[in-house]
Design a protein around this motif. Structure first.
Motif, PDB file in Angstrom:
ATOM      1  N   UNK A 116       0.835  -1.209   0.000  1.00 20.70           N
ATOM      2  CA  UNK A 116       0.000   0.000   0.000  1.00 20.70           C
ATOM      3  C   UNK A 116       0.864   1.251   0.000  1.00 20.70           C
ATOM      4  N   UNK A 117       1.957   1.207   0.761  1.00 17.21           N
ATOM      5  CA  UNK A 117       2.881   2.350   0.784  1.00 17.21           C
ATOM      6  C   UNK A 117       3.513   2.554  -0.588  1.00 17.21           C
ATOM      7  N   UNK A 118       3.914   1.445  -1.241  1.00 20.97           N
ATOM      8  CA  UNK A 118       4.463   1.557  -2.596  1.00 20.97           C
ATOM      9  C   UNK A 118       3.440   2.156  -3.553  1.00 20.97           C
ATOM     10  N   UNK A 119       2.180   1.750  -3.368  1.00 23.63           N
ATOM     11  CA  UNK A 119       1.104   2.253  -4.215  1.00 23.63           C
ATOM     12  C   UNK A 119       0.971   3.768  -4.062  1.00 23.63           C
ATOM     13  N   UNK A 120       0.984   4.250  -2.815  1.00 18.93           N
ATOM     14  CA  UNK A 120       0.840   5.696  -2.587  1.00 18.93           C
ATOM     15  C   UNK A 120       2.094   6.461  -3.011  1.00 18.93           C
ATOM     16  N   UNK A 121       3.265   5.834  -2.876  1.00 19.88           N
ATOM     17  CA  UNK A 121       4.491   6.472  -3.372  1.00 19.88           C
ATOM     18  C   UNK A 121       4.423   6.622  -4.889  1.00 19.88           C
ATOM     19  N   UNK A 122       3.919   5.563  -5.569  1.00 24.77           N
ATOM     20  CA  UNK A 122       3.753   5.648  -7.023  1.00 24.77           C
ATOM     21  C   UNK A 122       2.785   6.772  -7.388  1.00 24.77           C
ATOM     22  N   UNK A 123       1.685   6.898  -6.607  1.00 26.86           N
ATOM     23  CA  UNK A 123       0.739   7.979  -6.845  1.00 26.86           C
ATOM     24  C   UNK A 123       1.365   9.346  -6.654  1.00 26.86           C
ATOM     25  N   UNK A 124       2.195   9.474  -5.614  1.00 32.30           N
ATOM     26  CA  UNK A 124       2.880  10.742  -5.366  1.00 32.30           C
ATOM     27  C   UNK A 124       3.837  11.072  -6.512  1.00 32.30           C
ATOM     28  N   UNK A 125       4.557  10.041  -6.994  1.00 33.15           N
ATOM     29  CA  UNK A 125       5.497  10.252  -8.097  1.00 33.15           C
ATOM     30  C   UNK A 125       4.767  10.732  -9.346  1.00 33.15           C
ATOM     31  N   UNK A 126       3.630  10.088  -9.643  1.00 33.11           N
ATOM     32  CA  UNK A 126       2.852  10.478 -10.823  1.00 33.11           C
ATOM     33  C   UNK A 126       2.328  11.901 -10.671  1.00 33.11           C
ATOM     34  N   UNK A 127       1.838  12.258  -9.464  1.00 34.23           N
ATOM     35  CA  UNK A 127       1.336  13.609  -9.234  1.00 34.23           C
ATOM     36  C   UNK A 127       2.450  14.646  -9.349  1.00 34.23           C
ATOM     37  N   UNK A 128       3.595  14.365  -8.726  1.00 36.33           N
ATOM     38  CA  UNK A 128       4.719  15.318  -8.759  1.00 36.33           C
ATOM     39  C   UNK A 128       5.204  15.535 -10.188  1.00 36.33           C
ATOM     40  N   UNK A 129       5.272  14.440 -10.964  1.00 34.79           N
ATOM     41  CA  UNK A 129       5.714  14.548 -12.351  1.00 34.79           C
ATOM     42  C   UNK A 129       4.715  15.360 -13.176  1.00 34.79           C
ATOM     43  N   UNK A 130       3.411  15.102 -12.955  1.00 38.68           N
ATOM     44  CA  UNK A 130       2.394  15.831 -13.706  1.00 38.68           C
ATOM     45  C   UNK A 130       2.369  17.311 -13.386  1.00 38.68           C
ATOM     46  N   UNK A 131       2.476  17.661 -12.095  1.00 44.97           N
ATOM     47  CA  UNK A 131       2.474  19.074 -11.695  1.00 44.97           C
ATOM     48  C   UNK A 131       3.701  19.797 -12.244  1.00 44.97           C
ATOM     49  N   UNK A 132       4.852  19.139 -12.210  1.00 47.37           N
ATOM     50  CA  UNK A 132       6.087  19.747 -12.732  1.00 47.37           C
ATOM     51  C   UNK A 132       5.949  20.061 -14.217  1.00 47.37           C
ATOM     52  N   UNK A 133       5.356  19.136 -14.971  1.00 48.16           N
ATOM     53  CA  UNK A 133       5.177  19.360 -16.409  1.00 48.16           C
ATOM     54  C   UNK A 133       4.170  20.482 -16.668  1.00 48.16           C
ATOM     55  N   UNK A 134       3.098  20.541 -15.864  1.00 42.49           N
ATOM     56  CA  UNK A 134       2.113  21.608 -16.031  1.00 42.49           C
ATOM     57  C   UNK A 134       2.746  22.972 -15.777  1.00 42.49           C
ATOM     58  N   UNK A 135       3.545  23.051 -14.727  1.00 46.01           N
ATOM     59  CA  UNK A 135       4.231  24.313 -14.413  1.00 46.01           C
ATOM     60  C   UNK A 135       5.185  24.675 -15.540  1.00 46.01           C
ATOM     61  N   UNK A 136       5.881  23.666 -16.093  1.00 47.40           N
ATOM     62  CA  UNK A 136       6.813  23.918 -17.192  1.00 47.40           C
ATOM     63  C   UNK A 136       6.116  24.468 -18.415  1.00 47.40           C
ATOM     64  N   UNK A 137       4.948  23.899 -18.745  1.00 49.45           N
ATOM     65  CA  UNK A 137       4.200  24.380 -19.912  1.00 49.45           C
ATOM     66  C   UNK A 137       3.717  25.809 -19.685  1.00 49.45           C
ATOM     67  N   UNK A 138       3.243  26.112 -18.472  1.00 53.81           N
ATOM     68  CA  UNK A 138       2.780  27.467 -18.155  1.00 53.81           C
ATOM     69  C   UNK A 138       3.923  28.473 -18.276  1.00 53.81           C
ATOM     70  N   UNK A 139       5.130  28.033 -17.913  1.00 56.72           N
ATOM     71  CA  UNK A 139       6.299  28.917 -17.978  1.00 56.72           C
ATOM     72  C   UNK A 139       6.894  29.007 -19.381  1.00 56.72           C
ATOM     73  N   UNK A 140       6.291  28.341 -20.333  1.00 59.24           N
ATOM     74  CA  UNK A 140       6.735  28.466 -21.719  1.00 59.24           C
ATOM     75  C   UNK A 140       7.586  27.324 -22.230  1.00 59.24           C
ATOM     76  N   UNK A 141       7.819  26.320 -21.411  1.00 54.03           N
ATOM     77  CA  UNK A 141       8.616  25.183 -21.871  1.00 54.03           C
ATOM     78  C   UNK A 141       7.795  24.323 -22.819  1.00 54.03           C
ATOM     79  N   UNK A 142       8.489  23.707 -23.777  1.00 54.72           N
ATOM     80  CA  UNK A 142       7.818  22.840 -24.735  1.00 54.72           C
ATOM     81  C   UNK A 142       8.150  21.389 -24.436  1.00 54.72           C
ATOM     82  N   UNK A 143       7.121  20.565 -24.456  1.00 53.80           N
ATOM     83  CA  UNK A 143       7.322  19.127 -24.278  1.00 53.80           C
ATOM     84  C   UNK A 143       7.480  18.473 -25.644  1.00 53.80           C
ATOM     85  N   UNK A 144       8.353  17.480 -25.736  1.00 56.55           N
ATOM     86  CA  UNK A 144       8.586  16.804 -27.001  1.00 56.55           C
ATOM     87  C   UNK A 144       7.329  16.094 -27.477  1.00 56.55           C
TER      88      UNK A 144
END
Length: 325
Positions: A116-144
Motif C-alpha cells: 500500500x505504501x508503494x502504491x501511494x508512493x507511485x501515486x505521489x510520483x505520478x502527481x509530482x511529475x504531472x504538476x512539474x510538467x504543467x508548471x513547465x508548460x505554463x512557464x513556456x517550456x515545450x514538451x517533445x
C-alpha cells in the motif's frame, strides 16, 4: 464387562484420533494449496511486469516520450513489489512454532501495508511529475511530441495490466488473501497511469503540441485515484496490526450464535481480532450449573463449530466455561 468397556473406550479414542488427524491434514492441505496459488499468481505477474517495463522503456526511448519512460519506471515498482509478495507469502505459510503460537499470518498483513505504501508512493510520483510538467508548460517550456510507438505501447500496457489486475484480484478474493488484493490494485495503478500517458501522447500526436499538457493533467487526476485506493487498502491492515476488533456486524453474528443456545445463560469478555486471514475469538460463557462437565464441553464444541462455519476452519476460538449461579 470391564474388558468390553476398555475395548470400546480404546476404539473410541482410536476413531477420535483418526478424525483429528484427518481434520488437521485437511487444514494443512488447504493452507499449502492457498500458498501455492498465491505464489503462482504473483510469479506470473512478476514475469509480465518485467516484460511490460522493458517494453515501456524502449518505446519511451525510441518514441521520444518522457511520459512513457516515467511510466516504465513506475512499472518497475510492480516488479519489486512482486518479489516482496512472494517472499512474504513463503513466510506466512510457515506453521506455528514455539515463538509464534498463533502462526505467521501477520507477515501477510505487513506485506499488505508495504505494498500500500508503494502504491501511494507511485501515486505521489505520478502527481509530482504531472504538476512539474504543467508548471513547465505554463512557464513556456515545450514538451517533445512523442511518436506512435509510444502511443501503441500505452494501449498494450493498459490492456495487459488491466487483465493482470482482474486475474490477481479474483485469485486474492477466492483464497481470501489481502496481500494479493493489494498487489492487484498496484497492477491497476500502473494501468491507470498508462491511461494518463495515452491521453497525453494521443493528444500531442493528433491535436498538436499545444495539447501536450493533457498528459500531466490526466496524470494528476489518476494519482488522486491511486491515493484513494492505497488508503482503502492500508487502513484495515493498520487496524489489524493494532489488534483492532472485528467490525460490529461480525461481532453481532458471534453474539447471535451464543444466543441460540438456551444453556448459555450469559457471556462476557468477548474479545476478537484478526491474525492475517485467521479470526481469533475469546469468550467467557456462563452455562446452566446443572450441566455436567461433559455436557458443558459438548455445548462449547457446538458453539465453536457454528463460529468456524461462519469464519472458516482455521479460526482460533477459545471458549471459557463458567457456572451460572
Amino acid at each position: 464387562m470391564k474388558a468390553c468397556q476398555k475395548h470400546a473406550l480404546k476404539t473410541y479414542k482410536s476413531n477420535l484420533g483418526l478424525q483429528v488427524f484427518v481434520v488437521v491434514e485437511a487444514l494443512m492441505d488447504n493452507v499449502l494449496k492457498r500458498g501455492y496459488e498465491a505464489r503462482k499468481v504473483t510469479r506470473i505477474g512478476l514475469v509480465i511486469n518485467v516484460l511490460i517495463a522493458c517494453m515501456k522503456l524502449l518505446a519511451g526511448f525510441f518514441g521520444k516520450s518522457s511520459a512513457m519512460i516515467a511510466d516504465g519506471v513506475h512499472s518497475l515498482s510492480d516488479f519489486f513489489s512482486d518479489i516482496i509478495v512472494i517472499a512474504g507469502l513463503r513466510l506466512t505459510d510457515k506453521p506455528e512454532d514455539a515463538c509464534h503460537n498463533y502462526g505467521h499470518g501477520k507477515i501477510e498483513t505487513l506485506v499488505t501495508v508495504f505494498i500500500s505504501c508503494l502504491l501511494m508512493i507511485a501515486g505521489f510520483y505520478i502527481m509530482e511529475s504531472g504538476i512539474s510538467k504543467m508548471i513547465g508548460v505554463i512557464q513556456g517550456q515545450e514538451l517533445l511530441r512523442p511518436g506512435w510507438i509510444a502511443f501503441f505501447a500505452a494501449i498494450f500496457s493498459i490492456v495487459s495490466k488491466e487483465g493482470l489486475y482482474v486475474y490477481t484480484i479474483r485469485a486474492g478474493r477466492r483464497i481470501n488473501s489481502p496481500v494479493l488484493i493489494a498487489n492487484a490494485w498496484h497492477h491497476r495503478s500502473d494501468s491507470l497511469s498508462s491511461i494518463g500517458t495515452l491521453i497525453g501522447i494521443g493528444g500531442a500526436i493528433l491535436l498538436g503540441n499545444k495539447w501536450v499538457i493533457l498528459d500531466p493533467i490526466a496524470s494528476v487526476v489518476v494519482s488522486l485515484f491511486i491515493f484513494k485506493v492505497g488508503y482503502d487498502i492500508i487502513k484495515p491492515a493498520i487496524n489489524e496490526l493494532l489488534e483492532c476488533s472485528l467490525n460490529n456486524e461480525e461481532i453481532n453474528q458471534i453474539k447471535d450464535i451464543l444466543d441460540r443456545y438456551s444453556e448459555v445463560k450469559s457471556y462476557h469478555k468477548l474479545r476478537t481480532r484478526r491474525i492475517g486471514r485467521k479470526i481469533a475469538i475469546d469468550v467467557h460463557t456462563l452455562l446452566d450449573k446443572r450441566l455436567n462437565i461433559v455436557e458443558a464441553h459438548d455445548i462449547a464444541n457446538l458453539i465453536e463449530n457454528d463460529i468456524r462455519a461462519l469464519f472458516g476452519d482455521i479460526s482460533i476460538i477459545n471458549i471459557h466455561i463458567e457456572p451460572f449461579l
